[in-house]
Write an enzyme that holds these catalytic residues in place. Structure first.
Site, PDB file in Angstrom:
ATOM      1  CB  CYS A   1      20.186 -12.423  22.355  1.00  8.53           C
ATOM      2  SG  CYS A   1      19.072 -11.441  22.715  1.00  8.53           S
TER       3      CYS A   1
ATOM      4  CG  ASP B   1      -4.646   6.623  -0.111  1.00  7.78           C
ATOM      5  OD1 ASP B   1      -4.023   7.747   0.498  1.00  7.78           O
ATOM      6  OD2 ASP B   1      -4.758   5.838  -0.478  1.00  7.78           O
TER       7      ASP B   1
ATOM      8  CG  ASP C   1      -3.645   1.914  -2.500  1.00  5.37           C
ATOM      9  OD1 ASP C   1      -3.267   2.140  -1.903  1.00  5.37           O
ATOM     10  OD2 ASP C   1      -3.393   3.386  -3.423  1.00  5.37           O
TER      11      ASP C   1
ATOM     12  CG  ASP D   1      -2.983   3.260   1.338  1.00 10.57           C
ATOM     13  OD1 ASP D   1      -2.308   4.483   1.873  1.00 10.57           O
ATOM     14  OD2 ASP D   1      -3.967   3.248   0.711  1.00 10.57           O
TER      15      ASP D   1
END
Length: 847
Positions: free
Chosen positions: A26, A515, A714, A718
Site C-alpha cells: 500500500c 519427524d 521429509d 515439514d
C-alpha cells in the site's frame, strides 16, 4: 525474487539505480521505504513506485549494501540477482579483502563474498545489468574477473585445464629459479662452509668477478621467474593496497638493490657495510615459488570431489526416436526421450524405467554401497552405473535439472560460502600487510639506530626477514580450504550442505528433532502380524479381509492388500463396500459379509473380540495398530498394522546419543503409539498428536532454552519446521531433492547420514580452528623473531632464507591439514570418538 533493473549512467556526478523491493502492499509501505532509504548517508533522493515494486535511488556516495539494510530494517526485502565471477591473480587474504571492497563499491551491489581457495566471487546485486561494472571494478583493483555460466558456476574441464596450466607454469618457474639459485648458493655460501673451498675459489676467480656472476644469476631469477612478484606487487603498492606480492617484492628487491650498490658503488655505503646478499633475494624467490607450486597442487586436490562429480556425467546417450536408435550428445537429450542403457554403461539422465530390470550402482551419488534393484516404474539417476541388465527408461530430468547437476550446484555454492568464523580473519587481513610493512620499517629504523656494527647491514637483513616471514596466505586459506574439502567429502557420502554456514551451525546443535513418518519410519504402514481366531485359517481370513479392503484407499487397507499379495493370495471382487470413518469398512466377498476395523466397530455389530482383546492391547503398547476381522458375524482374526522403523534408524539414534545430543520425536500419532516407538529407539522426548502446522512452533519452543536445534524431516509438510530450525535437514527422495527450506539434504534418506554429517561438521570446524591457530600463531610468533626480539637475550636472528622457507611452509601446512578431511569416514563403533579427532567427532574418523 530475481529481478533485473535499469542501471543509469551517472548524471552530474550522481548515479541512479533501481532496486526491486518485495513486500510492499500500500501507499504507507511506499512512504516507509522512501523514508528508510533517504535516511542512509550518501543518498541524494529516493522515489518508490508501488506499481513497479521498485525504488529509484540517486546516489551521492552511498553504499548500496547500507541501502539494502535500510530496506530490510523497514520490514521489506530488496530484490536481488546473484552473479558469479571467476577471479584470477589473488595470492593472499589481503587480495580477498580488496576484491570484496571493490565489488561492494559498485552501485547496485548489495553484498560480495570472495573465496581464495575456489577463486570465485559471489555478488548479490539489486541491478541485474551491472555485470560489466563488476568486472571493471575487479580490474581496477588489480585483478582479473570473468563471468561464470548461469547454469553451472564454472565448467569443470576448463577449470581443471586452468589449474593444470597454473601448476605447469609454476613448476617451470621453480626449475628455472632453482637452476639460477643453486650455483649462486655454492658460490656465496660454499666459502663460508669450507675453508679449503674458499682458498681454491678465490685463488682462481677474482672477488669482483664472483660478484658479477652473482649479480647476473640473481637478475635472471628475480626478473625471470620472479618477475610476477614485481608485476603484481608494484602496482598494488602504488595503489596503497599492498599484498603478499608486495612483501616479496620489497624483501627480495631490497636485498638485491643493496647488493647492487655494494657491488657497483660501494663508496655510497658506510665503511665496512659493502656486503652482498644476492643469494638472499634469489633464495627468497625460489622458495616462495616452490611453496606456491605445492600450494597449487594442494588446491587441485581440495577440488577433487567436484572433479569426480563432473566426471560422473555421461558424454552421450543412446535414444530411441521415431523407432530409430541413435547415439547423441548428452546436451541434446530431451524430456520424454526413450533412453536405452546396456550393462556396464552410465545412465545419462534421470528418468523412470519403462522396460527391463537391473541392479544399478548409485554409490557415487547417494553414498549407498549396495546396488539398487531397478524394475519398471523405478527411478534412475544420471551418472550412476547400470550393472547387469538392459534398461529402457523415459527421460524426466535433463541438463541442469538432473540430480547430479543439482548436487554440483549445491556443493559449489557451499564451497564458495563464508562461515561466521571467517569474520575475524577478514578483520585482521584488512590491515595485516600494511602492518607488516610498518613493522619492517620500524625494525629497520630500530636496528639502524641501536644495532651493533655494521648497523645498516643488520637493519636491512632483519627488515627483509620481517617482510618475507609474514604469511597472510595461510590466514586466507585456513577456512575456505577446509570448507572445500569438508563439503566435497560430504557430497561423496551422500550429504549435501546447501548452505555453507550450515557446516558450522551443525557442529553447534544441542537438540535434534525428528519427524516420525517417513523419517524415522518407512512412511507406509505394513502388516506386522495376523492372528487367526479359532475355527478360521489364517490365509483364508487374510484373503477375504484383503479382498474387502481392496476398494479402500486408506493406508492400513493398502498394507493389508499388499500383505495378501506378498503371500500370493488370490483376491476376489468386493461388493457393497462401505467405509465408516474412524471405525473401519464392510463389504461382501464371495457371498460372505466381511468387517475389518476397530474394537468399537465390532461392538456396534455385537461381535465380541474375546481373548484377542488382551493381545490387541499388548500390540498397541508396542506401537502397532490392531484391527479386527469378522466373517459372517463371527470374529475371524486380528491383524496389526504399523509404520515400520527404518533399518538404519536405531543405529543413527544410538550414534546421536553418543554425540551427547538430546533427541526429540515430533509426530501426529496418538501418544501411546508415539511413546512406544520412542521407548524402543531410546528417544528422549516425544511431541505427539501434532498437526503439520504446529511443528514449527514446537521447534521454536525447543529453541527457547537457548539451544541450537536441528530438525530432520521429509521436506514436504515439514517445510515450516525445517525453515524455523537453526539447521534444517531434509531427507532426499529420488531426484526430488531441491528442498528450499533445508540447509542440508541427505540424498539417500538413510538416517545414519545424520550423525555422519554432524561428525563431519565437527571434524571440519576442528580442522578450521587448527588452521587458524596455526596461521595466526605462526605470524604472531615469527614476525617478532624476524624483527630480532630474541637477539638481546640469546643473540638469535632469523635469516631471510629461513624466513622464506617458513613462509612457504606455512601455506602448504594449512592446505595439507585441510586435505586430511578427505579421509573422513564414519566409525563402525559409535561408542568412542576417534583418538586423533579430539572433540571433532564421536561419529567419524579423519586421517
Amino acid at each position: 525474487m530475481t529481478m533485473r533493473a535499469k542501471h543509469e549512467a551517472p548524471a552530474s556526478g550522481l548515479g541512479t539505480i533501481d532496486i526491486p523491493v518485495d513486500g510492499m502492499t500500500c501507499a504507507s509501505c511506499v512512504g516507509r521505504v522512501e523514508k528508510a532509504i533517504t535516511a542512509v548517508p550518501g543518498v541524494s533522493a529516493a522515489a518508490v513506485n508501488l506499481a513497479t515494486g521498485k525504488a529509484r535511488v540517486t546516489l551521492a556516495g552511498a553504499d548500496t549494501g547500507a541501502i539494502a539494510d535500510a530496506i530490510r530494517s523497514a520490514g521489506y526485502e530488496p530484490g536481488a540477482t546473484t552473479i558469479a565471477l571467476a577471479i584470477s591473480g589473488m595470492t593472499c587474504a589481503s587480495c580477498v579483502g580488496r576484491v570484496e571492497k571493490a565489488l561492494r563499491a559498485v552501485p547496485g551491489a548489495l553484498s560480495a563474498e570472495v573465496n581464495l581457495a575456489t577463486e570465485r566471487a559471489t555478488i548479490r546485486v539489486a541491478d541485474g545489468a551491472i555485470g560489466p561494472a563488476l568486472v571493471a571494478a575487479v580490474a581496477a583493483a588489480g585483478y582479473e574477473a570473468r563471468p561464470l555460466d548461469d547454469e553451472r558456476s564454472d565448467d569443470g574441464d576448463a577449470a581443471a585445464a586452468r589449474r593444470e596450466a597454473e601448476q605447469t607454469a609454476l613448476g617451470r618457474s621453480v626449475v628455472v629459479a632453482a637452476l639460477g639459485t643453486l650455483p649462486l648458493l655454492v658460490l656465496e655460501m660454499g666459502p663460508h662452509l669450507s675453508e679449503t673451498f674458499h682458498h681454491w675459489l678465490y685463488a682462481r676467480v677474482d672477488a669482483f668477478v664472483l660478484k658479477l656472476i652473482a649479480f647476473g644469476l640473481t637478475t635472471i631469477v628475480l626478473f625471470g621467474p620472479g618477475l610476477r612478484f614485481f608485476q603484481k606487487g608494484g602496482p598494488a603498492l602504488l595503489r596503497a593496497a599492498p599484498d603478499m606480492n608486495a612483501l616479496v617484492m620489497l624483501g627480495a628487491g631490497a636485498a638485491y638493490a643493496y647488493s647492487v650498490v655494494a657491488t657497483f658503488a660501494p663508496d655510497w655505503l658506510p665503511s665496512g657495510t659493502d656486503y652482498t646478499y644476492f643469494e638472499t633475494g634469489a633464495v627468497i624467490v625460489t622458495l616462495i615459488l616452490l611453496g606456491r607450486w605445492f600450494e597449487a597442487r594442494a588446491k587441485g586436490h581440495t577440488s577433487e570431489a567436484i572433479k569426480r562429480l563432473v566426471q560422473l556425467q555421461a558424454r552421450s546417450a543412446r535414444v530411441l526416436r521415431d523407432g530409430v536408435e541413435s547415439e547423441i550428445a548428452i546436451e541434446h537429450v530431451r524430456v520424454g526421450d526413450l533412453v536405452l542403457v546396456r550393462p556396464g554403461e552410465k545412465i545419462p539422465v534421470d528418468g523412470e524405467v519403462i522396460e527391463g530390470a537391473s541392479y544399478v550402482d548409485e554409490a557415487m551419488v547417494t553414498g549407498e554401497p549396495a546396488p539398487a534393484h531397478k524394475t519398471v516404474g523405478a527411478t534412475v539417476i544420471g551418472g550412476t552405473i547400470n550393472r547387469n541388465g538392459a534398461l529402457r527408461f523415459r527421460a524426466e530430468k535433463v541438463g541442469a535439472d538432473t540430480l547430479l547437476a543439482q548436487i554440483l550446484r549445491m556443493v559449489e555454492q557451499a564451497q564458495g560460502a563464508k562461515l561466521p568464523i571467517q569474520a575475524l580473519v577478514d578483520r585482521v587481513t584488512n590491515w595485516f600487510v600494511p602492518a607488516v610493512i610498518a613493522v619492517a620499517l620500524l625494525t629497520f629504523a630500530a636496528w639502524l639506530a641501536f644495532g651493533p656494527s655494521p648497523a645498516l647491514t643488520y637493519a636491512l637483513v632483519n627488515a627483509v626477514a620481517v617482510l618475507i616471514v609474514a604469511c597472510p596466505c595461510a590466514m586466507g586459506l585456513a577456512t575456505p580450504t577446509s570448507i572445500m574439502v569438508g563439503t566435497g567429502r560430504a557430497a561423496e557420502l551422500g550429504i549435501l550442505f546447501r548452505q555453507g554456514a550450515a557446516l558450522q551451525g551443525l557442529s553447534e546443535v544441542a537438540t535434534i528433532a525428528f519427524d516420525k513418518t517417513g523419517t524415522l519410519t518407512k512412511g507406509r504402514p505394513e502388516v506386522t502380524r495376523f492372528v487367526a481366531a479359532e475355527g478360521f485359517a489364517e490365509d483364508e481370513a487374510l484373503r477375504l479381509a484383503a479382498s474387502a479392503e481392496s476398494a479402500s484407499e486408506h493406508p492400513s487397507a493398502e498394507a493389508i492388500v499388499a500383505e495378501a499379495k506378498r503371500r500370493a493370495l488370490a483376491l476376489a471382487p468386493a461388493t457393497g463396500f462401505t467405509a465408516e470413518p474412524g471405525l473401519g469398512i464392510s463389504a461382501r466377498v464371495e457371498g460372505r459379509d466381511i468387517l475389518v476395523g476397530s474394537q468399537k466397530l465390532m461392538a456396534q455389530r455385537n461381535i465380541a473380540p474375546g481373548h484377542l482383546t488382551e493381545r490387541a492391547a499388548t500390540f498397541a503398547r508396542d506401537g502397532e495398530s490392531p484391527l479386527y476381522v469378522a466373517i459372517d458375524g463371527k470374529l475371524a482374526g486380528l491383524v496389526t498394522v504399523a509404520d515400520q522403523v527404518k533399518p538404519g534408524t536405531p543405529a543413527a539414534i544410538g550414534a546421536l546419543k553418543t554425540l551427547g545430543l538430546r533427541i526429540v520425536m515430533v509426530t501426529g500419532d496418538n501418544r501411546a503409539t508415539a511413546e512406544a516407538i520412542a521407548a524402543r529407539l531410546g528417544i528422549d522426548a516425544v511431541e505427539a498428536e501434532v498437526l503439520p502446522t504446529d511443528k514449527a512452533a514446537i521447534v521454536k519452543r525447543l529453541q527457547g532454552g537457548g539451544d541450537k536445534v536441528a530438525f530432520v524431516g521429509d521436506g514436504i509438510n515439514d517445510a515450516p519446521a525445517l525453515a524455523q530450525a537453526n539447521i534444517g535437514i531434509a531427507m532426499g527422495a529420488g531426484t526430488d531433492i531441491a528442498i528450499e527450506s533445508a540447509d542440508i539434504v541427505l540424498i539417500s534418506g538413510d538416517l545414519r547420514h545424520v550423525p555422519e554429517a554432524i561428525g563431519l561438521s565437527k571434524a571440519t570446524m576442528t580442522n578450521i580452528r587448527q588452521n587458524l591457530g596455526w596461521a595466526f600463531g605462526y605470524n604472531v610468533l615469527l614476525i617478532p623473531v624476524a624483527a630480532g626480539a630474541l637477539y638481546p637475550l640469546w643473540g638469535v636472528l632469523m635469516s631471510p632464507v629461513f624466513a622464506s622457507f617458513a613462509m612457504a611452509f606455512s601455506s602448504v601446512s594449512v592446505l595439507a591439514n585441510a586435505l586430511r578431511l578427505r579421509r573422513f569416514a564414519a566409525q563402525q563403533d559409535t561408542t568412542a570418538a576417534a583418538p586423533d579427532s579430539g572433540p571433532a567427532a564421536a561419529f567419524g574418523r579423519m586421517g
